[in-house]
Design a protein around this motif. Structure first.
Motif, PDB file in Angstrom:
ATOM      1  N   GLU A   1       0.720  -1.260   0.114  1.00 41.48           N
ATOM      2  CA  GLU A   1      -0.017  -0.003   0.010  1.00 41.48           C
ATOM      3  C   GLU A   1       0.812   1.235  -0.013  1.00 41.48           C
ATOM      4  N   GLN A   2       2.039   1.204   0.688  1.00 47.01           N
ATOM      5  CA  GLN A   2       2.819   2.307   0.722  1.00 47.01           C
ATOM      6  C   GLN A   2       3.377   2.527  -0.663  1.00 47.01           C
ATOM      7  N   GLY A   3       3.686   1.912  -1.520  1.00 50.34           N
ATOM      8  CA  GLY A   3       4.338   1.879  -2.759  1.00 50.34           C
ATOM      9  C   GLY A   3       5.580   0.997  -2.919  1.00 50.34           C
ATOM     10  N   ASN A   4       5.923   0.832  -4.104  1.00 48.17           N
ATOM     11  CA  ASN A   4       7.088  -0.132  -4.622  1.00 48.17           C
ATOM     12  C   ASN A   4       8.273   0.325  -3.756  1.00 48.17           C
ATOM     13  N   LYS A   5       8.894  -0.594  -3.078  1.00 43.47           N
ATOM     14  CA  LYS A   5      10.062  -0.166  -2.140  1.00 43.47           C
ATOM     15  C   LYS A   5      11.330   0.384  -2.974  1.00 43.47           C
ATOM     16  N   ALA A   6      11.379   0.164  -4.361  1.00 45.99           N
ATOM     17  CA  ALA A   6      12.512   0.662  -5.108  1.00 45.99           C
ATOM     18  C   ALA A   6      12.064   2.024  -5.373  1.00 45.99           C
ATOM     19  N   LEU A   7      10.900   2.427  -5.773  1.00 50.30           N
ATOM     20  CA  LEU A   7      10.264   3.817  -6.170  1.00 50.30           C
ATOM     21  C   LEU A   7      10.445   4.540  -5.076  1.00 50.30           C
ATOM     22  N   ARG A   8       9.904   4.303  -3.949  1.00 55.06           N
ATOM     23  CA  ARG A   8      10.025   5.057  -2.681  1.00 55.06           C
ATOM     24  C   ARG A   8      11.540   5.474  -2.342  1.00 55.06           C
ATOM     25  N   LYS A   9      12.624   4.584  -2.636  1.00 57.74           N
ATOM     26  CA  LYS A   9      13.974   4.828  -2.422  1.00 57.74           C
ATOM     27  C   LYS A   9      14.480   5.710  -3.564  1.00 57.74           C
ATOM     28  N   ALA A  10      13.931   5.625  -4.621  1.00 53.58           N
ATOM     29  CA  ALA A  10      14.375   6.264  -5.725  1.00 53.58           C
ATOM     30  C   ALA A  10      13.981   7.817  -5.678  1.00 53.58           C
ATOM     31  N   ILE A  11      12.727   7.958  -5.255  1.00 53.30           N
ATOM     32  CA  ILE A  11      12.209   9.458  -4.951  1.00 53.30           C
ATOM     33  C   ILE A  11      12.926  10.157  -3.954  1.00 53.30           C
ATOM     34  N   ALA A  12      13.190   9.396  -2.696  1.00 49.30           N
ATOM     35  CA  ALA A  12      13.977   9.913  -1.461  1.00 49.30           C
ATOM     36  C   ALA A  12      15.505  10.326  -2.111  1.00 49.30           C
ATOM     37  N   GLU A  13      15.942   9.564  -2.932  1.00 46.51           N
ATOM     38  CA  GLU A  13      17.490  10.079  -3.275  1.00 46.51           C
ATOM     39  C   GLU A  13      17.485  10.873  -4.248  1.00 46.51           C
ATOM     40  N   THR A  14      16.483  11.200  -5.252  1.00 42.43           N
ATOM     41  CA  THR A  14      16.541  11.902  -6.495  1.00 42.43           C
ATOM     42  C   THR A  14      15.999  13.306  -5.854  1.00 42.43           C
ATOM     43  N   PHE A  15      15.014  13.302  -5.209  1.00 36.73           N
ATOM     44  CA  PHE A  15      14.331  14.578  -4.784  1.00 36.73           C
ATOM     45  C   PHE A  15      14.973  15.184  -3.408  1.00 36.73           C
ATOM     46  N   TYR A  16      15.296  14.314  -2.654  1.00 35.68           N
ATOM     47  CA  TYR A  16      15.701  14.495  -1.246  1.00 35.68           C
ATOM     48  C   TYR A  16      17.195  14.149  -0.794  1.00 35.68           C
ATOM     49  N   GLY A  17      17.874  14.027  -2.016  1.00 36.73           N
ATOM     50  CA  GLY A  17      19.250  13.234  -1.676  1.00 36.73           C
ATOM     51  C   GLY A  17      19.933  13.670  -0.393  1.00 36.73           C
ATOM     52  N   ASP A  18      20.115  15.049   0.017  1.00 35.25           N
ATOM     53  CA  ASP A  18      21.090  15.533   0.818  1.00 35.25           C
ATOM     54  C   ASP A  18      20.135  15.944   1.951  1.00 35.25           C
ATOM     55  N   MET A  19      18.813  15.485   2.284  1.00 33.82           N
ATOM     56  CA  MET A  19      18.163  16.122   3.464  1.00 33.82           C
ATOM     57  C   MET A  19      17.637  14.900   4.273  1.00 33.82           C
ATOM     58  N   ALA A  20      18.307  13.954   4.093  1.00 32.77           N
ATOM     59  CA  ALA A  20      18.071  12.976   5.327  1.00 32.77           C
ATOM     60  C   ALA A  20      16.622  12.217   5.158  1.00 32.77           C
ATOM     61  N   VAL A  21      15.882  12.214   4.030  1.00 34.15           N
ATOM     62  CA  VAL A  21      14.680  11.582   4.098  1.00 34.15           C
ATOM     63  C   VAL A  21      14.952  10.256   3.510  1.00 34.15           C
ATOM     64  N   LYS A  22      14.392   9.295   4.227  1.00 30.96           N
ATOM     65  CA  LYS A  22      14.612   7.853   3.931  1.00 30.96           C
ATOM     66  C   LYS A  22      13.348   7.336   3.274  1.00 30.96           C
ATOM     67  N   GLY A  23      13.651   6.222   2.360  1.00 31.06           N
ATOM     68  CA  GLY A  23      12.598   5.534   1.476  1.00 31.06           C
ATOM     69  C   GLY A  23      11.273   5.154   2.307  1.00 31.06           C
ATOM     70  N   LYS A  24      11.506   4.774   3.357  1.00 27.24           N
ATOM     71  CA  LYS A  24      10.292   4.294   4.275  1.00 27.24           C
ATOM     72  C   LYS A  24       9.618   5.662   4.629  1.00 27.24           C
TER      73      LYS A  24
END
Length: 561
Positions: free
Chosen positions: A183-206
């Motif tokens: 329900e929370q989304g594809n784990k790989a996509l969650r990680k990619a969003i965190a890294e692409t848009f929040y790379g140095d802001m300590a946002v975690k995929g979870k």
């Protein structure tokens, strides 16, 4: 007796609905069976709001008016004096109604949600679509150009659609078939969003929850927050913030004199204050809805402005719901995420040391090698009160979307970031409750759409996506230049795909109608975004280049400011 058309000021004792008459009808009645009458005859077609003790307003939601011969309802319909007309039992009225106009329905004993009765008019964009259809009927040979509803027009890059097509084809094979996802989304996509848009802001995929779009997430967040919280919105603002607040029961009643809801704090954002509210005169609320770049004004809040907002939220113990759906359009260095602002997220010593040892360089530390960064850690810690064991509380939830950056307005894909450290007053993590809301109300975004999202965030896909964004930004420049050449003051269009045009002293719906009538161009009246939008129209840069150029030519030739 021939049918009669009723105007806004006509007083009648029974509702009279006329086809193709998109106007507001007022009537009075002391007989509550009138509501049952309306519900029985035209379910889902009209809604009613109490204005005074015996006065109600009725307005069409879809412009499909029922034809009723006035003589069939009451011999004396239009009241010219205070004389009470003869009353006819409800059952007799229904029997006399012309059968071709009646919608078959069953009247239950279930009361309507009172919050829905508080909504002001129709939702803005279906209303505009309805008026566009009416205009096309009136001028069937006119080429109508839509610069209104912010819908993307350019094709999705091949690298993205091919990935979605491959995924869809694989579903027809035993090896490639997949059913429900998380329900929370594809784990790989969650990680990619965190890294692409929040790379140095300590946002975690979870902390990233993938959804079917940010507008849907606004309603899920309202369900999370409940009816007892107080809210503040920018004025003007995206209508979904306001309408969802009314529906959930946060708003209180509409104040007729101001056209504002009693329990909502309106944060005026206009040219007079650089499109940022005067927080010194803003009352404390639990929730602050804030959109940057803003829809509809196109203004991107500066770093200094967002620092003020975060400080205000921290001092008041509030939560910011930050909408960054248009962040990819920012060109002037304004923050693209609320998490770029110290204090919007909790920053622990561990995070500082990790950044320092890796020479991260980006917010909040500044550039430099590890030793320089460690000095930055210490200075930043003292500047922001995180020395010793005192953390900065995260105060923001961020929502965003692939709609306007990847052309996913029809594909539907977005996300919400809920920091793990964001707590309620009772110290329960907000993320736990949001996870429950998502699991209860949502089965997850389409797996095909999520495959497309992953393709967007590949190196090649991301560049292709940004090239389309650049195309729309060029359109915005053309529109800005057009209005400037007409002597009109226009805002936005630099960091957002919207141009906010001022028509001093004019009602925005009047301007909308004039532009449509003279140029066959659809815009959006500013008053649809709140009282602060009066005198403005919003124009979108989403469109094919030839349509933007044609619109520019028509505006210059046919519209006198």
């Amino acid at each position: 007796m021939a049918q009669q058309l009723l105007s806004r000021n006509d007083t009648v004792d029974r509702v009279v609905c006329v086809k193709d008459r998109p106007s507001l009808h007022a009537f009075t009645s002391k007989d509550w069976s009138l509501k049952k009458f309306c519900a029985w005859v035209c379910p889902l077609t009209f809604y009613m709001d109490t204005v005074e003790s015996d006065t109600y307003l009725i307005e069409s939601l879809d412009y499909e008016y029922i034809t009723v011969d006035i003589a069939c309802i009451l011999p004396t319909t239009l009241l010219t004096s205070k004389r009470e007309p003869e009353r006819v039992p409800l059952e007799q009225e229904l029997l006399k109604l012309p059968k071709e106009g009646i919608v078959a329905a069953h009247c239950t004993k279930v009361d309507r949600n009172v919050n829905l009765e508080k909504l002001q008019n129709n939702y803005l964009f279906p209303e505009i679509s309805a008026r566009e259809l009416e205009h096309i009927k009136k001028y069937p040979n006119a080429k109508v150009i839509s610069l209104g509803i912010g819908d993307t027009t350019e094709p999705i890059p091949d690298i993205v659609t091919l990935r979605m097509a491959d995924y869809a084809r694989a579903l027809s094979t035993r090896e490639g078939y997949k059913g429900y996802g998380a329900e929370q989304g594809n784990k790989a996509l969650r990680k990619a969003i965190a890294e692409t848009f929040y790379g140095d802001m300590a946002v975690k995929g979870k902390e990233v929850f993938v959804s079917d779009g940010s507008q849907c997430d606004i309603s899920r967040l309202q369900l999370l927050l409940g009816s007892n919280v107080s809210i503040a919105v920018q004025d003007p603002n995206f209508p979904a913030y306001m309408d969802s607040s009314v529906i959930i029961g946060q708003s209180g009643d509409l104040q007729e004199e101001t056209l504002k809801y009693k329990n909502i704090e309106y944060m005026t954002c206009g040219p007079q204050n650089n499109f940022f509210p005067d927080l010194s005169n803003t009352s404390r609320t639990d929730i602050l809805f804030f959109c940057s770049p803003n829809n509809p004004t196109g203004h991107a809040a500066s770093r200094e402005q967002l620092e003020q907002l975060v400080r205000f939220a921290r001092e008041n113990g509030s939560i910011i719901v930050y909408d960054s759906a248009y962040a990819a359009y920012i060109t002037d260095g304004s923050p693209r995420s609320i998490y770029e602002i110290p204090g919007a997220r909790e920053l622990r010593w561990h995070d500082c040391i990790v950044w320092a040892l890796h020479g991260a360089g980006n917010p909040p530390l500044g550039g430099g090698n590890s030793s320089t960064a460690l000095v930055g850690v210490w200075e930043f810690a003292w500047d922001t009160d995180i020395h010793h064991t005192t953390p900065i509380n995260r105060v923001a939830i961020e929502i965003s979307s692939f709609s306007k950056i990847a052309g996913f307005t029809g594909v539907r894909l977005g996300w919400t970031v809920v920091p793990e450290e964001l707590l309620y007053a009772n110290k329960v993590p907000v993320i736990n409750d949001f996870n429950r809301i998502v699991c209860t109300c949502f089965n997850g975004a389409s797996s095909i759409a999520q495959a497309g999202g992953l393709a967007c965030l590949s190196s090649e896909g991301f560049q292709a996506m940004l090239s389309v964004v650049d195309y729309y930004k060029e359109n915005a420049t053309i529109l800005l230049d057009t209005f400037a050449s007409m002597g009109l003051k226009a805002y936005g269009g630099v960091n957002a795909p919207y141009v906010w045009v001022h028509f001093p002293g004019r009602k925005s719906w009047d301007v909308f109608n004039e532009i449509l009538e003279k140029t066959h161009i659809i815009t959006v009246p500013g008053s649809g975004f709140g009282p602060g939008g009066e005198e403005y129209i919003r124009v979108t840069a989403f469109g094919h280049r030839e349509c933007i150029l044609e619109a520019s030519s028509r505006l210059r030739s046919n519209l006198c400011p």
